[in-house]
Design a protein around this motif. Sequence first.
Motif, PDB file in Angstrom:
ATOM      1  N   CYS A 131     -23.344   7.850   8.376  1.00 53.57           N
ATOM      2  CA  CYS A 131     -24.806   7.744   8.236  1.00 53.57           C
ATOM      3  C   CYS A 131     -25.526   8.763   9.101  1.00 53.57           C
ATOM      4  O   CYS A 131     -26.530   9.361   8.679  1.00 53.57           O
ATOM      5  CB  CYS A 131     -25.261   6.331   8.590  1.00 53.57           C
ATOM      6  N   ILE A 132     -25.033   8.991  10.311  1.00 49.32           N
ATOM      7  CA  ILE A 132     -25.661   9.977  11.186  1.00 49.32           C
ATOM      8  C   ILE A 132     -25.513  11.382  10.605  1.00 49.32           C
ATOM      9  O   ILE A 132     -26.461  12.181  10.604  1.00 49.32           O
ATOM     10  CB  ILE A 132     -25.048   9.904  12.604  1.00 49.32           C
ATOM     11  N   ILE A 133     -24.323  11.691  10.090  1.00 53.95           N
ATOM     12  CA  ILE A 133     -24.123  12.997   9.446  1.00 53.95           C
ATOM     13  C   ILE A 133     -25.049  13.148   8.244  1.00 53.95           C
ATOM     14  O   ILE A 133     -25.626  14.217   8.009  1.00 53.95           O
ATOM     15  CB  ILE A 133     -22.650  13.159   9.034  1.00 53.95           C
ATOM     16  N   GLY A 134     -25.213  12.063   7.477  1.00 58.26           N
ATOM     17  CA  GLY A 134     -26.133  12.101   6.342  1.00 58.26           C
ATOM     18  C   GLY A 134     -27.556  12.424   6.757  1.00 58.26           C
ATOM     19  O   GLY A 134     -28.274  13.166   6.057  1.00 58.26           O
ATOM     20  N   LEU A 135     -27.986  11.898   7.904  1.00 57.48           N
ATOM     21  CA  LEU A 135     -29.327  12.205   8.409  1.00 57.48           C
ATOM     22  C   LEU A 135     -29.428  13.669   8.820  1.00 57.48           C
ATOM     23  O   LEU A 135     -30.423  14.343   8.513  1.00 57.48           O
ATOM     24  CB  LEU A 135     -29.661  11.289   9.589  1.00 57.48           C
ATOM     25  N   VAL A 157     -26.575   6.516   2.706  1.00 58.34           N
ATOM     26  CA  VAL A 157     -27.149   5.884   3.899  1.00 58.34           C
ATOM     27  C   VAL A 157     -27.839   4.577   3.533  1.00 58.34           C
ATOM     28  O   VAL A 157     -27.681   3.552   4.211  1.00 58.34           O
ATOM     29  CB  VAL A 157     -28.137   6.843   4.590  1.00 58.34           C
ATOM     30  N   ILE A 158     -28.606   4.596   2.438  1.00 53.13           N
ATOM     31  CA  ILE A 158     -29.337   3.397   2.016  1.00 53.13           C
ATOM     32  C   ILE A 158     -28.377   2.254   1.710  1.00 53.13           C
ATOM     33  O   ILE A 158     -28.542   1.116   2.184  1.00 53.13           O
ATOM     34  CB  ILE A 158     -30.208   3.713   0.787  1.00 53.13           C
ATOM     35  N   THR A 159     -27.358   2.519   0.909  1.00 51.76           N
ATOM     36  CA  THR A 159     -26.401   1.477   0.526  1.00 51.76           C
ATOM     37  C   THR A 159     -25.653   0.948   1.740  1.00 51.76           C
ATOM     38  O   THR A 159     -25.457  -0.265   1.876  1.00 51.76           O
ATOM     39  CB  THR A 159     -25.397   2.037  -0.504  1.00 51.76           C
ATOM     40  N   ILE A 178     -18.628  10.596  17.837  1.00 49.02           N
ATOM     41  CA  ILE A 178     -18.423   9.738  19.003  1.00 49.02           C
ATOM     42  C   ILE A 178     -18.629   8.262  18.666  1.00 49.02           C
ATOM     43  O   ILE A 178     -18.171   7.379  19.398  1.00 49.02           O
ATOM     44  CB  ILE A 178     -19.387  10.174  20.147  1.00 49.02           C
ATOM     45  N   CYS A 179     -19.306   7.987  17.554  1.00 51.75           N
ATOM     46  CA  CYS A 179     -19.501   6.585  17.150  1.00 51.75           C
ATOM     47  C   CYS A 179     -18.168   5.877  16.918  1.00 51.75           C
ATOM     48  O   CYS A 179     -18.067   4.656  17.139  1.00 51.75           O
ATOM     49  CB  CYS A 179     -20.325   6.519  15.860  1.00 51.75           C
TER      50      CYS A 179
END
Length: 606
Positions: A141-145, A421-423, A562-563
């Motif tokens: 999700c962070i990469i998607g942002l 990300v939404i899903t 790092i997550c």
Amino acid sequence: MLSPAAFDQTRLWFPCRLLSVPWVSSGRWGSAVKQPCLGPPASPAPPKPRSHPRDKWSKKMDFLLSVIGFAVDLGNVWRFPYICYQNGGGAFLIPYTLMAVFGGVPLFYMELALGQFHRTGAIPIWKRICPIFKGIGFAICIIGLYVSFYYNTIIAWALYYFYSSFSGTLPWASCDNPWNTPDCTNYFGKSNVTWTNFSRSPAEEFYTRKVLEIQKSGGLYDIGGIRWQLLLCLFLIFTIVYFSLWKGVKTSGKVVWVTATLPYVVLLILLIRGATLPGAWRGVVFYLRPDWGKLLSTAVWVDAAAQIFFSLGPGFGVLLALASYNHFHNNCYRDALVTSAVNCLTSFLSGFVIFTVLGYMAEMRDVEVEDVARDKGPSLLFITYPEAIANMVGSTFFAIIFFLMMITLGLDSTFGGLEAVITAVMDEYPQVLAGRRELFVLGLITVCFLGSLSTLTYGGAYVVKLLEEFGAGCSILAVVLLETIAVSWFYGIQRFSHDVKAMLGFTPGLFWKLCWVAISPALLAFIVISSLLDQPPLSLFDYEYPEWSISVGFLIGASSFICIPLYMVYKLVWTPGSLKQVRSRPRGSVPPAGDLDSERPQYTSC
């Protein structure tokens, strides 16, 4: 001993089984690492139905076009042709095909199968696969942002060009404009034109001095103010994205009928036009001329592997999200083969579209094709190709359809990236977000818009380059590597094969299992290590990135990856009981519950 409550909590984080690979159940380890049955503990509680039924694709073609639209993006138009001619021309197709067969397509198939079976996004899916790896979902999700922060800005540039194309004479066709400098040199249709190292074409000055206004920036130290024209373009792009995604796959599945098919119509038109240009054959010969000696270089194989992984897009969570809206018995195996083949063939076709025009430019400049095709990335899309279009008959028409194609290619990928990300987030927090998709999507789009503001400044192109290199570079490859290991080694290749058989009626063949267990992870590890060991200097135009910016780039890449270890440490610290007690619990998997309909087979107790 653990209390019943503590024991139940330990189930939530530790793998369903430990390192269960095909060969460890035999030999002297046979009794220590026993293959557990696939059923849950005896007499499991029946799953509770969802209060909000999960959406499904209205038509099979909605899904296929969405997957194709995500996989076929701007990189197919510029990155593959450039890498192909740089790494041996026609000879490059050999490593590219091998990397696709043994790396890209197997992982493409794996993600589609995972998403379709578990019917959930990239974060909560790990509760059912290997909960301690749940940090992979957050990293995705962070990469998607990060990608949304710069990728939509590139679409905004294309929209600016699209608007500027509606004129009798294209604004980048001459040096007679207010933004041009004395270094502007137009060699088309003229003779005895002297081209020096300081010369700049009208198309280059339009891109750098009019669209970006990069001359007003001193680099990353001084990126300057925001270009309001680009701000309006980006706002329009995000508005289109919002109203395409706010209702879910019911709306986005209809939009892709236009955005995923239109590029092929435009590519065909441009191919026919390019083939009729003088010198087009020079570009095609240069594009496909095999240089067999380059196959001995490790860098060529690294480029081939990186290209296929980034092109097909496993690891971004998009395939998981899109497949999660499929019917349970949909043939995702056939879908994987068809869509990946379409993606690879599109890359190959786009090479002819680009290099016929580059051959034409070489003919007009009276130089070698190699001198024309030295630039890659956005420069090829916004400088080289528009320059050729400006000197064609019917330049306005071809400019309009070319930049319309770029906009639709970009929008498709944006739909997929943000839907992932939404899903993922909505499936992770259904109690809070169920029934509030419109508001959540609006909030996400707002965050993406605000995060993109730095890319709209006078030095925004420098920020775009930095995010493009580090935001989704080695980090996404490392995420895919860990995802593959978690599924194949922790969840277990036999269990995953059983899941595929439950959906499709047949078990994946030995080839697919070998790829998932060993070959694909080895290729990914090879790419990651090679990329980390070989870090060329970063530059854009005539600007050399300072050392501190490279450190910032590595921090951006590490901030997502790092997550994964942080989540592992968090679960190890906060889960009651010792590691030995957790490992000694009875083995058995809990079947997915909540969002499963009558199509899914229900496991029986052991």
